[in-house]
Design a protein around this motif. Structure first.
Motif, PDB file in Angstrom:
ATOM      1  N   GLY A   4       0.819  -1.201   0.000  1.00  0.00           N
ATOM      2  CA  GLY A   4       0.000   0.000   0.000  1.00  0.00           C
ATOM      3  C   GLY A   4       0.852   1.250   0.000  1.00  0.00           C
ATOM      4  N   ARG A   5       0.173   2.385  -0.033  1.00  0.00           N
ATOM      5  CA  ARG A   5       0.841   3.692  -0.018  1.00  0.00           C
ATOM      6  C   ARG A   5       0.871   4.223   1.404  1.00  0.00           C
ATOM      7  NH1 ARG A   5      -1.115   8.900  -0.614  1.00  0.00           N
ATOM      8  NH2 ARG A   5      -3.181   8.085  -1.107  1.00  0.00           N
ATOM      9  N   VAL A   6       2.038   4.666   1.867  1.00  0.00           N
ATOM     10  CA  VAL A   6       2.190   5.185   3.227  1.00  0.00           C
ATOM     11  C   VAL A   6       1.459   6.519   3.324  1.00  0.00           C
ATOM     12  CG1 VAL A   6       3.815   5.894   5.009  1.00  0.00           C
ATOM     13  CG2 VAL A   6       4.425   4.043   3.438  1.00  0.00           C
ATOM     14  N   VAL A   7       0.482   6.608   4.230  1.00  0.00           N
ATOM     15  CA  VAL A   7      -0.272   7.848   4.402  1.00  0.00           C
ATOM     16  C   VAL A   7       0.016   8.519   5.739  1.00  0.00           C
ATOM     17  CG1 VAL A   7      -2.140   7.190   2.849  1.00  0.00           C
ATOM     18  CG2 VAL A   7      -2.277   6.546   5.265  1.00  0.00           C
ATOM     19  N   GLU A   8       0.573   7.757   6.708  1.00  0.00           N
ATOM     20  CA  GLU A   8       0.864   8.378   8.005  1.00  0.00           C
ATOM     21  C   GLU A   8       1.777   7.466   8.826  1.00  0.00           C
ATOM     22  OE1 GLU A   8      -1.484  10.117  11.967  1.00  0.00           O
ATOM     23  OE2 GLU A   8      -2.602   9.305  10.281  1.00  0.00           O
ATOM     24  N   THR A   9       2.675   8.073   9.589  1.00  0.00           N
ATOM     25  CA  THR A   9       3.439   7.350  10.596  1.00  0.00           C
ATOM     26  C   THR A   9       3.267   8.087  11.915  1.00  0.00           C
ATOM     27  OG1 THR A   9       5.443   8.619  10.114  1.00  0.00           O
ATOM     28  CG2 THR A   9       5.171   6.546   8.943  1.00  0.00           C
ATOM     29  N   TRP A  26       3.321   7.454  16.613  1.00  0.00           N
ATOM     30  CA  TRP A  26       4.115   6.869  17.694  1.00  0.00           C
ATOM     31  C   TRP A  26       4.134   5.344  17.675  1.00  0.00           C
ATOM     32  CZ3 TRP A  26       7.195   9.411  21.094  1.00  0.00           C
ATOM     33  CH2 TRP A  26       7.069  10.803  21.150  1.00  0.00           C
ATOM     34  N   ARG A  27       3.026   4.734  17.328  1.00  0.00           N
ATOM     35  CA  ARG A  27       2.923   3.286  17.451  1.00  0.00           C
ATOM     36  C   ARG A  27       2.940   2.538  16.134  1.00  0.00           C
ATOM     37  NH1 ARG A  27      -0.668  -0.150  20.674  1.00  0.00           N
ATOM     38  NH2 ARG A  27       1.169  -1.411  20.289  1.00  0.00           N
ATOM     39  N   SER A  28       2.465   3.150  15.052  1.00  0.00           N
ATOM     40  CA  SER A  28       2.233   2.363  13.846  1.00  0.00           C
ATOM     41  C   SER A  28       2.431   3.207  12.582  1.00  0.00           C
ATOM     42  CB  SER A  28       0.812   1.778  13.860  1.00  0.00           C
ATOM     43  OG  SER A  28      -0.143   2.840  13.943  1.00  0.00           O
ATOM     44  N   THR A  29       2.427   2.491  11.455  1.00  0.00           N
ATOM     45  CA  THR A  29       2.466   3.106  10.135  1.00  0.00           C
ATOM     46  C   THR A  29       1.196   2.712   9.404  1.00  0.00           C
ATOM     47  OG1 THR A  29       4.884   3.098  10.013  1.00  0.00           O
ATOM     48  CG2 THR A  29       3.685   3.181   7.925  1.00  0.00           C
ATOM     49  N   HIS A  30       0.548   3.671   8.772  1.00  0.00           N
ATOM     50  CA  HIS A  30      -0.718   3.436   8.094  1.00  0.00           C
ATOM     51  C   HIS A  30      -0.486   3.359   6.590  1.00  0.00           C
ATOM     52  CE1 HIS A  30      -3.124   5.368  11.658  1.00  0.00           C
ATOM     53  NE2 HIS A  30      -2.359   4.358  12.012  1.00  0.00           N
ATOM     54  N   LEU A  31      -0.984   2.271   5.976  1.00  0.00           N
ATOM     55  CA  LEU A  31      -0.897   2.084   4.528  1.00  0.00           C
ATOM     56  C   LEU A  31      -2.300   2.101   3.937  1.00  0.00           C
ATOM     57  CD1 LEU A  31       1.620  -0.918   4.273  1.00  0.00           C
ATOM     58  CD2 LEU A  31       2.141   1.516   4.449  1.00  0.00           C
ATOM     59  N   LEU A  32      -2.435   2.730   2.786  1.00  0.00           N
ATOM     60  CA  LEU A  32      -3.688   2.704   2.041  1.00  0.00           C
ATOM     61  C   LEU A  32      -3.504   1.736   0.883  1.00  0.00           C
ATOM     62  CD1 LEU A  32      -6.479   4.088   2.056  1.00  0.00           C
ATOM     63  CD2 LEU A  32      -5.611   5.635   0.296  1.00  0.00           C
ATOM     64  N   SER A  33      -4.228   0.614   0.949  1.00  0.00           N
ATOM     65  CA  SER A  33      -4.044  -0.443  -0.045  1.00  0.00           C
ATOM     66  C   SER A  33      -4.682  -0.056  -1.370  1.00  0.00           C
ATOM     67  CB  SER A  33      -4.642  -1.756   0.470  1.00  0.00           C
ATOM     68  OG  SER A  33      -6.056  -1.656   0.547  1.00  0.00           O
ATOM     69  N   SER A  38      -7.094  -1.455  -2.784  1.00  0.00           N
ATOM     70  CA  SER A  38      -8.551  -1.554  -2.671  1.00  0.00           C
ATOM     71  C   SER A  38      -9.131  -0.499  -1.744  1.00  0.00           C
ATOM     72  CB  SER A  38      -8.939  -2.956  -2.184  1.00  0.00           C
ATOM     73  OG  SER A  38      -8.307  -3.258  -0.948  1.00  0.00           O
ATOM     74  N   ASN A  39      -8.339   0.534  -1.417  1.00  0.00           N
ATOM     75  CA  ASN A  39      -8.755   1.667  -0.589  1.00  0.00           C
ATOM     76  C   ASN A  39      -9.073   1.256   0.848  1.00  0.00           C
ATOM     77  OD1 ASN A  39      -9.076   4.501  -0.567  1.00  0.00           O
ATOM     78  ND2 ASN A  39     -11.292   4.295  -0.535  1.00  0.00           N
ATOM     79  N   ASP A  40      -8.364   0.250   1.339  1.00  0.00           N
ATOM     80  CA  ASP A  40      -8.480  -0.173   2.736  1.00  0.00           C
ATOM     81  C   ASP A  40      -7.271   0.341   3.513  1.00  0.00           C
ATOM     82  OD1 ASP A  40     -10.835  -1.631   2.229  1.00  0.00           O
ATOM     83  OD2 ASP A  40      -9.649  -3.319   1.488  1.00  0.00           O
ATOM     84  N   LEU A  41      -7.495   0.689   4.782  1.00  0.00           N
ATOM     85  CA  LEU A  41      -6.410   1.186   5.627  1.00  0.00           C
ATOM     86  C   LEU A  41      -5.760   0.017   6.359  1.00  0.00           C
ATOM     87  CD1 LEU A  41      -5.054   3.851   6.506  1.00  0.00           C
ATOM     88  CD2 LEU A  41      -6.524   3.810   8.525  1.00  0.00           C
TER      89      LEU A  41
END
Length: 502
Positions: free
Chosen positions: A184-189, A191-198, A200-203
């Motif tokens: 997925g595409r990195v949308v945010e990092t 303190w605890r985790s990194t968020h990817l947007l896949s 299929s538009n799932d986080l």
């Protein structure tokens, strides 16, 4: 009396503090740059005020005797340390704001801001209250150990996040793929985790500790371009060199892939049943992978059909009956033209007899590589259908030549001039040896009188062509209200004096 009070350090300190709060909080809330400037001016002015009155905020003890003066000195020194911290924090946030991402990885910013405020707090404890900071830290060691054990998992994520931000194996906006298949595409990092947007538009939320241990591939570096590879199996009825040339035409006619670095064709295997060919190329970014892949498969089918090259899996007995007659495009004109009409959706409403009549009136044209088929701003009086080869459409404007599109077997051109007397938007050149079939305007008029529904189909095709040209050159050649399929169909019916279909 009032004048004497105004000249006291305490009054001047209060005036500075009130001015800073009013300007930064009330009037400059939406202007971070000006607010930072106000904080800097306040900090510099407060420093000058304290030093002038023999108050050193970076030295412990007040050196005063009265309670009121001691209270003022302690308050002023506390505000001085907090003001300095606010200036540094504002600078950090300004730097982050200049990166201009909609959602940022804020972990490094939070660590820096927390460190600044922690340092300011310890400085206040040491230089205002006179408490030894070293002793305070030593006595809190047991508490720190207990807290660390309780928050072991969280701290693991935090420090892993710090390591990832410092190492920067990826940035916000990059596409990454993990060894377990998560992508997925990195949308945010944070303190605890990194968020990817896949895709299929799932986080997808991945703990930093897991990400730090994982093997990942950054799909966005060293640049945004992305490679794709397609594997095709064709029947072994041509030499590998001939098949390679056909596949190069497939890549050459694509409008979705990058022309540099040049795409390549590899014969990966050969047997009695199939020749396997691999097409390799690059696209501008990951968002164009699916459209480019679909376009390449479509072009491969069209070029193989135009060259009478069957895909693997068909019965060889059936192939032997068709390949000799279709091995080249130099067979009989009616047969080649009829096969071409069968592949074009525009002529699907025609009966077999009507297609046979039309194919008999089509004129076969051949063009050597580099031949200019139509000049820019010329008006064609025939509908041209590409049989084999690749055609290039370019536009010359203000001394710059721009590629607009490429035409492959089954594509049409000249419909604008035939149907609405519109000039060609660009020059059409044969990139390879090409064969096209010509349908004269009179032949098309007779056909539409027999099949008025063709006016609707031609209106849709012309509308799509005009919309594509609008995106490419920035301006439509006719008013936008006249470019809808229905309006164009009405114009075609009026020009050819057709009755309404159905």
């Amino acid at each position: 009396m009032i004048s004497d009070i105004a000249h006291t350090p305490a009054a001047q300190f209060c005036l500075l503090l009130v001015a800073d709060i009013l300007l930064s909080a009330a009037f400059l809330r939406q202007h971070p740059s000006l607010r930072l400037l106000v904080h800097v001016v306040f900090f510099v002015s407060l420093t000058a005020l304290l030093i002038t009155n023999d108050i050193e905020p970076y030295q412990p003890g007040s050196g005063v005797s009265t309670m009121a003066h001691s209270l003022f000195v302690g308050t002023a020194k506390t505000v001085w340390w907090i003001g300095g911290a606010m200036v540094l924090v504002s600078l950090v946030r300004m730097v982050r704001a200049f990166e201009k991402h909609s959602r940022e990885g804020r972990l490094l910013q939070d660590v820096l801001v927390g460190s600044i405020y922690l340092g300011a707090g310890l400085s206040v404890v040491a230089y205002v209250f006179g408490v030894p900071v070293g002793t305070l830290i030593a006595t809190s060691g047991v508490f720190a150990v207990i807290l660390g054990l309780a928050l072991q998992s969280t701290l693991n994520d935090v420090f892993s996040g710090i390591a990832l931000n410092l190492g920067r194996p990826y940035s916000v906006g990059n596409w990454i793929e993990l060894a377990d298949g998560a992508k997925g595409r990195v949308v945010e990092t944070n303190w605890r985790s990194t968020h990817l947007l896949s895709g299929s538009n799932d986080l997808v939320v991945i703990p930093n500790s897991a990400l730090a241990k994982a093997t990942l591939t950054n799909l966005s570096t060293p640049d945004e371009s992305h490679g794709i590879a397609l594997s095709l199996s064709v029947a072994p009825v041509r030499t590998p060199a001939a098949i390679e040339e056909i596949m190069r035409n497939v890549l050459m006619s694509s409008n979705s892939i990058l022309k540099f670095p040049p795409p390549s064709v590899t014969i990966s295997s050969i047997s009695n049943n199939a020749i396997v060919v691999e097409l390799s190329c690059r696209v501008a970014d990951r968002t164009t992978v699916v459209p480019a892949t679909n376009e390449l498969y479509d072009l491969a089918f069209r070029h193989c059909r135009a060259a009478s090259l069957p895909l693997a899996g068909q019965e060889l007995s059936a192939l032997s009956a068709t390949v000799p007659a279709q091995h080249s495009d130099h067979g009989s004109q009616p047969g080649s033209a009829s096969r071409l009409l069968d592949t074009i959706p525009l002529f699907a409403p025609l009966t077999d007899a009507e297609r046979g009549t039309l194919s008999a009136k089509m004129v076969r044209k051949t063009y050597a590589k580099g031949t200019v088929i139509a000049e820019q701003c010329s008006t064609l009086r025939s509908l041209m259908i590409v049989r084999t080869g690749v055609l290039l459409v370019t536009r010359h404007e203000q001394g710059i030549e721009t590629e607009l599109t490429r035409l492959a077997p089954g594509d049409c051109f000249g419909e604008g001039g035939v149907l609405t007397d519109v000039e060609e938007v660009g020059k059409i050149t044969a990139l390879t040896f090409a064969v096209a079939y010509e349908i004269a305007q009179e032949t098309l008029a007779d056909l539409m009188r027999e099949r008025p529904i063709l006016a609707e189909e031609l209106g849709v095709m012309l509308s799509q062509r005009l919309e594509a040209e609008h995106k490419l050159i920035g301006a439509l050649r006719t008013s936008s209200n006249d470019n809808h399929a229905h309006s164009l169909a009405e114009k075609i019916r009026h020009l050819f004096q057709l009755r309404r279909a159905g």
